[in-house]
Design an enzyme around this catalytic site. Structure first.
Site, PDB file in Angstrom:
ATOM      1  CB  CYS A   1     -21.638   6.885  20.208  1.00 12.43           C
ATOM      2  SG  CYS A   1     -21.965   7.915  21.844  1.00 12.43           S
TER       3      CYS A   1
ATOM      4  CE  LYS B   1      -9.765   7.442  23.583  1.00  6.96           C
ATOM      5  NZ  LYS B   1     -10.941   7.762  23.112  1.00  6.96           N
ATOM      6  CG  ASN B   2      -9.686  11.326  24.043  1.00 13.31           C
ATOM      7  OD1 ASN B   2     -10.128  10.470  23.049  1.00 13.31           O
ATOM      8  ND2 ASN B   2     -10.654  11.437  24.969  1.00 13.31           N
TER       9      ASN B   2
ATOM     10  CG  LEU C   1     -21.661  22.857  18.488  1.00  9.68           C
ATOM     11  CD1 LEU C   1     -21.049  22.370  20.115  1.00  9.68           C
ATOM     12  CD2 LEU C   1     -22.194  24.070  18.321  1.00  9.68           C
TER      13      LEU C   1
ATOM     14  NE  ARG D   1     -19.629  11.474  21.717  1.00 10.82           N
ATOM     15  CZ  ARG D   1     -18.471  10.758  21.821  1.00 10.82           C
ATOM     16  NH1 ARG D   1     -18.358   9.442  21.869  1.00 10.82           N
ATOM     17  NH2 ARG D   1     -17.303  11.383  21.899  1.00 10.82           N
ATOM     18  N   PRO D   2     -23.992  14.881  18.331  1.00 15.15           N
ATOM     19  CG  PRO D   2     -25.065  16.676  18.996  1.00 15.15           C
ATOM     20  CD  PRO D   2     -24.627  15.726  19.530  1.00 15.15           C
TER      21      PRO D   2
ATOM     22  NE  ARG E   1     -19.371  10.996  18.282  1.00 13.95           N
ATOM     23  CZ  ARG E   1     -20.201  11.531  17.575  1.00 13.95           C
ATOM     24  NH1 ARG E   1     -21.013  10.420  17.033  1.00 13.95           N
ATOM     25  NH2 ARG E   1     -20.299  12.648  17.488  1.00 13.95           N
TER      26      ARG E   1
ATOM     27  NE  ARG F   1     -13.214   2.703  20.101  1.00 18.10           N
ATOM     28  CZ  ARG F   1     -14.311   3.556  19.732  1.00 18.10           C
ATOM     29  NH1 ARG F   1     -15.551   2.901  19.865  1.00 18.10           N
ATOM     30  NH2 ARG F   1     -14.234   4.628  19.195  1.00 18.10           N
TER      31      ARG F   1
HETATM   32  N1  EPU Z   1     -21.854  18.594  21.117  1.00 19.11           N
HETATM   33  C1  EPU Z   1     -22.871  19.048  20.452  1.00 19.11           C
HETATM   34  N2  EPU Z   1     -22.598  19.438  19.192  1.00 19.11           N
HETATM   35  C2  EPU Z   1     -21.249  19.289  18.600  1.00 19.11           C
HETATM   36  C3  EPU Z   1     -20.508  18.710  19.238  1.00 19.11           C
HETATM   37  C4  EPU Z   1     -20.557  18.176  20.504  1.00 19.11           C
HETATM   38  O1  EPU Z   1     -23.915  19.380  20.819  1.00 19.11           O
HETATM   39  O2  EPU Z   1     -21.389  19.489  17.375  1.00 19.11           O
HETATM   40  C5  EPU Z   1     -22.065  18.525  22.575  1.00 19.11           C
HETATM   41  C6  EPU Z   1     -22.118  16.999  22.964  1.00 19.11           C
HETATM   42  O3  EPU Z   1     -23.093  16.392  22.689  1.00 19.11           O
HETATM   43  C7  EPU Z   1     -21.592  17.133  24.357  1.00 19.11           C
HETATM   44  C8  EPU Z   1     -20.714  18.445  24.306  1.00 19.11           C
HETATM   45  O4  EPU Z   1     -20.991  19.143  23.295  1.00 19.11           O
HETATM   46  O5  EPU Z   1     -22.920  17.273  25.265  1.00 19.11           O
HETATM   47  C9  EPU Z   1     -19.275  17.918  24.480  1.00 19.11           C
HETATM   48  O6  EPU Z   1     -18.870  16.969  23.549  1.00 19.11           O
HETATM   49  P1  EPU Z   1     -17.328  17.336  22.804  1.00 19.11           P
HETATM   50  O7  EPU Z   1     -17.632  17.801  21.267  1.00 19.11           O
HETATM   51  O8  EPU Z   1     -16.689  18.030  23.788  1.00 19.11           O
HETATM   52  O9  EPU Z   1     -16.870  15.906  22.700  1.00 19.11           O
HETATM   53  P2  EPU Z   1     -16.101  14.933  21.514  1.00 19.11           P
HETATM   54  O10 EPU Z   1     -15.187  15.890  21.181  1.00 19.11           O
HETATM   55  O11 EPU Z   1     -17.064  14.334  20.687  1.00 19.11           O
HETATM   56  C10 EPU Z   1     -14.105  14.384  23.409  1.00 19.11           C
HETATM   57  C11 EPU Z   1     -13.482  13.246  23.542  1.00 19.11           C
HETATM   58  C12 EPU Z   1     -14.541  12.201  24.499  1.00 19.11           C
HETATM   59  C13 EPU Z   1     -15.053  12.865  25.764  1.00 19.11           C
HETATM   60  C14 EPU Z   1     -15.487  14.276  25.151  1.00 19.11           C
HETATM   61  C15 EPU Z   1     -15.786  15.367  26.523  1.00 19.11           C
HETATM   62  C16 EPU Z   1     -12.047  12.649  21.867  1.00 19.11           C
HETATM   63  C17 EPU Z   1     -11.645  11.914  20.683  1.00 19.11           C
HETATM   64  N3  EPU Z   1     -13.156  12.312  22.434  1.00 19.11           N
HETATM   65  O12 EPU Z   1     -15.279  14.051  22.757  1.00 19.11           O
HETATM   66  O13 EPU Z   1     -13.833  11.013  25.107  1.00 19.11           O
HETATM   67  O14 EPU Z   1     -15.910  12.331  26.498  1.00 19.11           O
HETATM   68  O15 EPU Z   1     -14.679  15.198  24.610  1.00 19.11           O
HETATM   69  O16 EPU Z   1     -14.834  15.537  27.185  1.00 19.11           O
HETATM   70  O17 EPU Z   1     -11.432  13.360  22.260  1.00 19.11           O
HETATM   71  C18 EPU Z   1     -13.674   8.814  25.623  1.00 19.11           C
HETATM   72  O18 EPU Z   1     -12.236   9.021  25.613  1.00 19.11           O
HETATM   73  O19 EPU Z   1     -13.747   7.901  26.324  1.00 19.11           O
HETATM   74  C19 EPU Z   1     -14.454   9.791  25.020  1.00 19.11           C
HETATM   75  C20 EPU Z   1     -15.828   9.619  24.954  1.00 19.11           C
END
Ligand code: EPU
Length: 421
Positions: A116, A22-23, A125, A121-122, A92, A397
């Site tokens: 969320c 999925k991701n 970045l 989940r900001p 997201r 989902r």
């Molecule tokens: N973070 C920030 N600022 C940002 C983005 C992220 O501080 O702008 C922090 C987050 O709060 C977190 C860390 O960085 O502490 C890592 O977050 P990341 O950005 O890597 O997560 P994401 O891209 O939003 C993806 C997966 C999630 C998975 C995370 C971590 C997708 C669509 N989602 O989310 O998947 O938990 O990486 O591996 O790829 C799931 O499938 O259940 C799911 C939540």
């Protein structure tokens, strides 16, 4: 609304195929916004988040066909740079359209995703990376408005490793003028595959699969086809389901290296796995699993997306374990539900202390998010009596018909319609 009714205590056996990830497909789909023409993505899972992303792409003018596991996307008619709240609030990952729209069209208006189930989940970045590449960013009435004439290659360093921000920055930098360097880039397999897909479109990304990416911007990208990787979290979820029920199963899954961290922890608990010819086999010939601590971290560490499922497994292990989430400090909504099934778990900051119990008892429990739902299904498979898992729309989902896979393996699990919420 659907629920699962699970009569626990059945051993699992047999073989199932793990669906596409999925991701990764959630990143591959918006990447097609970077070109004009027909793109093909194979091995896409039929899950609601994928449908949501496809709907968002329709809103932008992309035409698509999704048959079996193949998505064909025609990006020649893109006519909007607007990702409305109605779509983004559902998922997201919708924010992935920001980078491609901005780099190809110089403008994007994308709703802020908001909070969320387990925390803020900001997306700071993502926005900082766009600014580094020369975009002007304004936040207005819940929307990100990003503008630029032509993005300019730049050095981007992420303080925190982020899957989404790395993906967005890559998709923006591939069409920027000149070279970009992204350091502390995420190396999750889903991001590595995105980089490979962008290169198939004609992007020039070096260092794919490492934490330092060097990207030479190009003028345009062409459509491309790719076969998506299999879902490492679904594979890990099924392994935990087999481990907790002390079963032997086989998974058609060709990337065991993507879940080495989970396989190693399973081995520490006494559960053996082996890999041969595309089949990952698990054998849980144990009277009781040993308690094993896990701490989530970025790839190749133990995935946060497997934390809840591991906790279910540990709730029936011998002794006490600690499950610490270093990625999402609040991702513990499943704990009170596991406790309803008889687990002994206490949360202390970003750690859960799990005292193994001899048995779990079926009860009604409620899903609160995708992986929490999976953890409750796993616990229900091992619990005595009947477990009803409500609100499984969260599970739908991200898992393609997991109940069918579990039934194939011999589980007693039914999907039923309910008015209960
Ligand atoms: N973070 C920030 N600022 C940002 C983005 C992220 O501080 O702008 C922090 C987050 O709060 C977190 C860390 O960085 O502490 C890592 O977050 P990341 O950005 O890597 O997560 P994401 O891209 O939003 C993806 C997966 C999630 C998975 C995370 C971590 C997708 C669509 N989602 O989310 O998947 O938990 O990486 O591996 O790829 C799931 O499938 O259940 C799911 C939540």
């Amino acid at each position: 609304m659907d629920k699962f009714v699970i009569h626990g205590g059945k051993k699992l056996s047999g073989r199932v195929k793990v669906s596409g990830a999925k991701n990764s497909v959630l990143a591959l789909l918006p990447a097609t916004l970077l070109n004009s023409g027909i793109n093909t993505i194979d091995n896409a899972p039929q899950v609601n988040d994928v449908y949501t992303m496809i709907k968002l792409l329709h809103q932008l003018g992309v035409a698509s066909e999704f048959s079996e596991h193949t998505v064909k996307l025609d990006t020649s008619g893109i006519n909007s740079m607007f990702a409305p709240y109605e779509h983004v609030k559902k998922m997201r990952a919708s924010v992935y359209v920001l980078g491609p729209l901005l780099s190809r069209y110089g403008y994007a208006k994308v709703s802020m995703p908001g909070g969320c189930a387990w925390g803020p989940r900001p997306i700071n970045l993502h926005l900082e990376a766009m600014k580094k590449l020369g975009a002007e960013i304004e936040l207005e009435e819940g929307y990100i408005i990003a503008k630029s004439n032509k993005l300019i290659g730049s050095r981007i360093h992420f303080d925190v490793s982020s899957v989404g921000a790395t993906g967005n920055a890559m998709m923006a930098a591939v069409l920027a003028k000149g070279a970009s360097y992204i350091s502390n880039a995420a190396i999750e397999p889903e991001i590595t595959q995105l980089a490979e897909y962008l290169n198939l479109m004609g992007a020039k990304i070096n260092g794919v699969g490492t934490t330092v990416l060097e990207i030479e911007g190009v003028d345009e990208l062409k459509p491309a086809s790719i076969s998506n990787i299999s879902d490492r979290i679904e594979a890990g979820t099924l392994l935990c389901a087999a481990a907790i029920t002390k079963s032997n199963i086989q998974l058609e899954y060709n990337s065991p290296e993507h879940i080495d961290s989970v396989i190693a922890k399973l081995a520490d608990s006494g559960v053996q796995t082996s890999f041969n010819d595309g089949i990952l086999s698990l054998s849980a010939q144990i009277t009781s699993a040993s308690s094993v601590d896990v701490t989530t971290s970025v790839y190749p560490g133990f995935p946060t997306d497997m934390q809840a499922q591991w906790m279910s497994f540990m709730s029936l292990a011998e002794g006490t374990s600690t499950v610490t989430d270093n990625i999402y400090h609040d991702r513990f909504n499943h704990v009170p539900e596991l406790v309803r099934l008889g687990a002994k778990i206490e949360v202390n900051n970003n750690s859960a202390i799990v005292k193994g119990v001899k048995s779990l008892r079926g009860a009604k429990v409620m899903s609160t998010d995708l992986r929490a739902s999976a953890c409750l299904v796993i616990a229900g498979l091992a619990a005595e009596g009947t477990t009803e898992v409500l609100r499984i729309y969260h599970l739908d989902r991200g898992y393609q018909k997991i109940e069918e896979k579990l039934k194939t393996l011999g589980a007693d699990i039914q999907r039923e319609t309910t008015t209960e919420f």
